[in-house]
Design an enzyme around this catalytic site. Structure first.
Site, PDB file in Angstrom:
ATOM      1  N   GLY A  20      42.389  29.082  39.510  1.00 45.00           N
ATOM      2  CA  GLY A  20      42.734  28.984  38.085  1.00 45.00           C
ATOM      3  C   GLY A  20      43.997  29.715  37.664  1.00 45.00           C
ATOM      4  O   GLY A  20      45.049  29.637  38.311  1.00 45.00           O
ATOM      5  N   TYR A 148      38.601  35.741  21.244  1.00 45.44           N
ATOM      6  CA  TYR A 148      37.319  36.167  20.652  1.00 45.44           C
ATOM      7  C   TYR A 148      36.980  37.619  20.999  1.00 45.44           C
ATOM      8  O   TYR A 148      35.930  38.110  20.616  1.00 45.44           O
ATOM      9  CB  TYR A 148      36.185  35.174  20.918  1.00 45.44           C
TER      10      TYR A 148
HETATM   11  C1  HXC Z   1      21.797  31.401  30.853  1.00 48.15           C
HETATM   12  C2  HXC Z   1      22.396  32.190  32.920  1.00 48.15           C
HETATM   13  C3  HXC Z   1      23.349  31.147  33.068  1.00 48.15           C
HETATM   14  C4  HXC Z   1      23.469  30.211  32.006  1.00 48.15           C
HETATM   15  C5  HXC Z   1      23.399  32.381  34.855  1.00 48.15           C
HETATM   16  N1  HXC Z   1      22.468  32.915  34.042  1.00 48.15           N
HETATM   17  N2  HXC Z   1      23.954  31.303  34.268  1.00 48.15           N
HETATM   18  N3  HXC Z   1      21.636  32.321  31.828  1.00 48.15           N
HETATM   19  N4  HXC Z   1      22.678  30.384  30.920  1.00 48.15           N
HETATM   20  N5  HXC Z   1      24.336  29.200  32.067  1.00 48.15           N
HETATM   21  C6  HXC Z   1      21.620  34.071  34.320  1.00 48.15           C
HETATM   22  C7  HXC Z   1      20.730  33.854  35.526  1.00 48.15           C
HETATM   23  O1  HXC Z   1      19.537  33.175  35.164  1.00 48.15           O
HETATM   24  C8  HXC Z   1      20.451  35.283  35.957  1.00 48.15           C
HETATM   25  O2  HXC Z   1      19.499  35.904  35.132  1.00 48.15           O
HETATM   26  C9  HXC Z   1      21.770  35.991  35.653  1.00 48.15           C
HETATM   27  O3  HXC Z   1      22.466  35.194  34.680  1.00 48.15           O
HETATM   28  C10 HXC Z   1      22.651  36.134  36.875  1.00 48.15           C
HETATM   29  O4  HXC Z   1      22.828  34.847  37.454  1.00 48.15           O
HETATM   30  P1  HXC Z   1      23.467  34.643  38.897  1.00 48.15           P
HETATM   31  O5  HXC Z   1      23.721  33.190  39.094  1.00 48.15           O
HETATM   32  O6  HXC Z   1      22.640  35.379  39.899  1.00 48.15           O
HETATM   33  O7  HXC Z   1      24.827  35.462  38.687  1.00 48.15           O
HETATM   34  P2  HXC Z   1      26.065  35.681  39.619  1.00 48.15           P
HETATM   35  O8  HXC Z   1      25.862  35.014  40.955  1.00 48.15           O
HETATM   36  O9  HXC Z   1      26.394  37.118  39.536  1.00 48.15           O
HETATM   37  O10 HXC Z   1      27.217  34.821  38.888  1.00 48.15           O
HETATM   38  C11 HXC Z   1      27.835  35.261  37.728  1.00 48.15           C
HETATM   39  C12 HXC Z   1      28.080  34.102  36.751  1.00 48.15           C
HETATM   40  C13 HXC Z   1      28.777  32.916  37.479  1.00 48.15           C
HETATM   41  C14 HXC Z   1      28.934  34.635  35.612  1.00 48.15           C
HETATM   42  C15 HXC Z   1      26.744  33.633  36.221  1.00 48.15           C
HETATM   43  O11 HXC Z   1      28.938  31.845  36.578  1.00 48.15           O
HETATM   44  C16 HXC Z   1      30.104  33.277  38.088  1.00 48.15           C
HETATM   45  O12 HXC Z   1      30.185  33.880  39.171  1.00 48.15           O
HETATM   46  N6  HXC Z   1      31.220  32.918  37.436  1.00 48.15           N
HETATM   47  C17 HXC Z   1      32.595  33.211  37.905  1.00 48.15           C
HETATM   48  C18 HXC Z   1      33.571  32.179  37.435  1.00 48.15           C
HETATM   49  C19 HXC Z   1      33.546  31.909  35.946  1.00 48.15           C
HETATM   50  O13 HXC Z   1      32.513  32.008  35.276  1.00 48.15           O
HETATM   51  N7  HXC Z   1      34.720  31.493  35.435  1.00 48.15           N
HETATM   52  C20 HXC Z   1      34.856  31.119  34.050  1.00 48.15           C
HETATM   53  C21 HXC Z   1      35.700  32.083  33.333  1.00 48.15           C
HETATM   54  S1  HXC Z   1      36.168  31.303  31.866  1.00 48.15           S
HETATM   55  P3  HXC Z   1      17.946  36.117  35.624  1.00 48.15           P
HETATM   56  O14 HXC Z   1      17.329  36.916  34.514  1.00 48.15           O
HETATM   57  O15 HXC Z   1      17.386  34.733  35.749  1.00 48.15           O
HETATM   58  O16 HXC Z   1      18.022  36.854  36.923  1.00 48.15           O
HETATM   59  C22 HXC Z   1      36.461  32.410  30.670  1.00 48.15           C
HETATM   60  C23 HXC Z   1      37.140  31.807  29.471  1.00 48.15           C
HETATM   61  C24 HXC Z   1      37.046  32.649  28.248  1.00 48.15           C
HETATM   62  O17 HXC Z   1      36.168  33.552  30.775  1.00 48.15           O
HETATM   63  C25 HXC Z   1      37.642  32.079  26.973  1.00 48.15           C
HETATM   64  C26 HXC Z   1      37.781  30.609  26.776  1.00 48.15           C
HETATM   65  C27 HXC Z   1      38.551  30.231  25.559  1.00 48.15           C
HETATM   66  P1  NAP Z   2      38.311  31.012  37.086  1.00 49.01           P
HETATM   67  O1  NAP Z   2      39.207  30.166  37.909  1.00 49.01           O
HETATM   68  O2  NAP Z   2      36.850  30.792  37.134  1.00 49.01           O
HETATM   69  O3  NAP Z   2      38.663  32.522  37.440  1.00 49.01           O
HETATM   70  C1  NAP Z   2      37.752  33.558  37.521  1.00 49.01           C
HETATM   71  C2  NAP Z   2      38.036  34.320  38.787  1.00 49.01           C
HETATM   72  O4  NAP Z   2      37.273  35.525  38.781  1.00 49.01           O
HETATM   73  C3  NAP Z   2      37.672  33.557  40.066  1.00 49.01           C
HETATM   74  O5  NAP Z   2      38.792  33.497  40.914  1.00 49.01           O
HETATM   75  C4  NAP Z   2      36.575  34.392  40.690  1.00 49.01           C
HETATM   76  O6  NAP Z   2      36.719  34.422  42.101  1.00 49.01           O
HETATM   77  C5  NAP Z   2      36.831  35.764  40.094  1.00 49.01           C
HETATM   78  N1  NAP Z   2      35.607  36.561  40.046  1.00 49.01           N
HETATM   79  C6  NAP Z   2      34.456  36.270  39.391  1.00 49.01           C
HETATM   80  N2  NAP Z   2      33.534  37.218  39.644  1.00 49.01           N
HETATM   81  C7  NAP Z   2      34.132  38.129  40.446  1.00 49.01           C
HETATM   82  C8  NAP Z   2      33.685  39.327  41.046  1.00 49.01           C
HETATM   83  N3  NAP Z   2      32.459  39.784  40.843  1.00 49.01           N
HETATM   84  N4  NAP Z   2      34.547  40.011  41.840  1.00 49.01           N
HETATM   85  C9  NAP Z   2      35.806  39.551  42.040  1.00 49.01           C
HETATM   86  N5  NAP Z   2      36.284  38.420  41.485  1.00 49.01           N
HETATM   87  C10 NAP Z   2      35.448  37.717  40.704  1.00 49.01           C
HETATM   88  O7  NAP Z   2      38.706  30.910  35.530  1.00 49.01           O
HETATM   89  P2  NAP Z   2      40.096  30.996  34.769  1.00 49.01           P
HETATM   90  O8  NAP Z   2      40.003  30.035  33.642  1.00 49.01           O
HETATM   91  O9  NAP Z   2      41.245  30.927  35.689  1.00 49.01           O
HETATM   92  O10 NAP Z   2      40.018  32.464  34.118  1.00 49.01           O
HETATM   93  C11 NAP Z   2      40.920  33.485  34.461  1.00 49.01           C
HETATM   94  C12 NAP Z   2      40.947  34.531  33.362  1.00 49.01           C
HETATM   95  O11 NAP Z   2      41.453  33.965  32.162  1.00 49.01           O
HETATM   96  C13 NAP Z   2      39.582  35.119  33.013  1.00 49.01           C
HETATM   97  O12 NAP Z   2      39.727  36.486  32.687  1.00 49.01           O
HETATM   98  C14 NAP Z   2      39.204  34.350  31.770  1.00 49.01           C
HETATM   99  O13 NAP Z   2      38.274  35.037  30.964  1.00 49.01           O
HETATM  100  C15 NAP Z   2      40.553  34.243  31.114  1.00 49.01           C
HETATM  101  N6  NAP Z   2      40.638  33.182  30.111  1.00 49.01           N
HETATM  102  C16 NAP Z   2      40.614  31.885  30.518  1.00 49.01           C
HETATM  103  C17 NAP Z   2      40.750  30.894  29.564  1.00 49.01           C
HETATM  104  C18 NAP Z   2      40.770  29.448  29.943  1.00 49.01           C
HETATM  105  O14 NAP Z   2      40.702  28.593  29.047  1.00 49.01           O
HETATM  106  N7  NAP Z   2      40.913  29.092  31.199  1.00 49.01           N
HETATM  107  C19 NAP Z   2      40.854  31.247  28.210  1.00 49.01           C
HETATM  108  C20 NAP Z   2      40.855  32.586  27.852  1.00 49.01           C
HETATM  109  C21 NAP Z   2      40.747  33.551  28.812  1.00 49.01           C
HETATM  110  P3  NAP Z   2      35.477  34.498  43.145  1.00 49.01           P
HETATM  111  O15 NAP Z   2      34.482  33.493  42.713  1.00 49.01           O
HETATM  112  O16 NAP Z   2      36.157  34.231  44.449  1.00 49.01           O
HETATM  113  O17 NAP Z   2      34.966  35.906  43.070  1.00 49.01           O
END
Ligand code: HXC
Ligand code: NAP
Length: 283
Positions: A20, A148
């Site tokens: 990303g 936010y």
């Molecule tokens: C409700 C949820 C859920 C969901 C997980 N959980 N997903 N609850 N709704 N959609 C709960 C699970 O049931 C569990 O609780 C707990 O969260 C942990 O889940 P795991 O899957 O074991 O977590 P983990 O493996 O640590 O993964 C973390 C994660 C995952 C955040 C849930 O999505 C992840 O690794 N994401 C990384 C990439 C990502 O999200 N990128 C997007 C960034 S975008 P229980 O109680 O059941 O154990 C961004 C944009 C911001 O930030 C602004 C936009 C404008």
């Molecule tokens: P993304 O591709 O899902 O990036 C999230 C990254 O975080 C992944 O590379 C993931 O890599 C890493 N990560 C998650 N959990 C981690 C952990 N425990 N340890 C180390 N690394 C971890 O999403 P993105 O959209 O590019 O987001 C990048 C940043 O921009 C984030 O801070 C997000 O909140 C911010 N942001 C994004 C948007 C948007 O519209 N895209 C808007 C506002 C803000 P691994 O899975 O390999 O760990």
């Protein structure tokens, strides 16, 4: 936009640099002469990004690291310093997020996001900050938050709480660490298409269209626009900027203004309804 060697010889550590926006920023820094350290959990993504960076002529080190674990973060920073001799800049970009009704969140669900975003950013900032202070050469920390962080948002409460915390950390450390010539800034992006964010936050195309219409510019951000802003904040030319959060969202967060929602209509429709209102008043 920039001179080609703007970031020459800077060593930049990007968390979440394998996917990303992190990957796009890392590549842009490399194009401008930086050497990169990429850290996250999935080493295969980091290695692929590192290969792209090397193809640009820069050095890149991929280090598997879960930012939630302070020991792993310390080891990752030590590895980076062993490879490059120093770290000039840290970009706290790693994040986790999902849509959920807050009343449905388990304690573990709340923790899962807050531990990545807030605790993870703290662990990386703390480890890199200690290195920068000990080295005495200054440094630069850039935190990726979102708008936010200050408006709050329904259905992403763990992320909103964590990003607000990161913003507070940004401003606090800008003051505390200025004496070490460490700058701390943040970028607040609106929506930028990435696989991770779209999977987490856009369950169907109607969400995407709604999100686009809310943006006065009527388009999502382009990765290069964010990467260039990050570059500016890491460059020496912005040395007097610290404790700042720069928004890049096409005007999205300002859409709360009372009549701003009317901008979703074409100008002709707006003209017609304003004219009708005027006639009603007999003017
Ligand atoms: C409700 C949820 C859920 C969901 C997980 N959980 N997903 N609850 N709704 N959609 C709960 C699970 O049931 C569990 O609780 C707990 O969260 C942990 O889940 P795991 O899957 O074991 O977590 P983990 O493996 O640590 O993964 C973390 C994660 C995952 C955040 C849930 O999505 C992840 O690794 N994401 C990384 C990439 C990502 O999200 N990128 C997007 C960034 S975008 P229980 O109680 O059941 O154990 C961004 C944009 C911001 O930030 C602004 C936009 C404008
Ligand atoms: P993304 O591709 O899902 O990036 C999230 C990254 O975080 C992944 O590379 C993931 O890599 C890493 N990560 C998650 N959990 C981690 C952990 N425990 N340890 C180390 N690394 C971890 O999403 P993105 O959209 O590019 O987001 C990048 C940043 O921009 C984030 O801070 C997000 O909140 C911010 N942001 C994004 C948007 C948007 O519209 N895209 C808007 C506002 C803000 P691994 O899975 O390999 O760990």
């Amino acid at each position: 936009m920039f001179q080609k060697d703007l970031l020459k010889q800077k060593v930049v550590l990007v968390t979440g640099g394998g996917t990303g926006l992190g990957r796009s920023m890392a590549k842009r820094f490399a194009e401008l002469g930086a050497n990169l350290v990429l850290a996250s959990r999935k080493v295969e993504n980091l290695e692929a990004a590192a290969a792209e960076i090397r193809a640009l002529g820069a050095r890149a080190l991929a280090v598997g690291c879960d930012v939630r674990e302070p020991d792993q973060v310390d080891a990752m920073v030590a590895k980076a310093v062993a490879e490059f001799g120093r770290i000039d800049a840290l970009v706290n970009n790693a994040a986790g997020n999902f849509l959920a009704k807050t009343e449905d969140l388990s304690p573990n669900a709340f923790n899962s996001v807050v531990r990545i975003v807030l605790h993870g950013s703290f662990h990386c900032t703390s480890a890199v900050g200690r290195h920068m202070i000990a080295r005495g050469g200054g440094g630069n920390i850039l935190n990726i938050v979102t708008t936010y962080a200050w408006t709050g948002s329904a259905f992403v409460v763990p992320s909103a709480c964590a990003k607000a915390g990161v913003l507070a950390m940004t401003r606090s450390l800008a003051v505390e660490w200025a004496r070490y010539r460490i700058r701390v800034n943040a970028i607040a992006p609106g929506p930028f298409p990435t696989e991770g964010a779209w999977q987490a936050l856009m369950p169907d195309p109607s969400y995407e269209e709604m999100a686009r219409l809310r943006i006065p510019a009527k388009r999502f951000g382009r990765h290069e626009e964010l990467a260039d802003l990050a570059t500016y904040l890491l460059a020496d030319g912005s040395d007097y900027m610290t404790g700042e959060v720069v928004t890049i969202d096409g005007g999205e967060w300002l859409m709360g203004g009372e009549f701003n929602g009317l901008t979703i209509f074409p100008p002709e429709t707006i003209d017609q309804s304003f004219e009708a209102a005027r006639k009603k008043r007999g003017k």
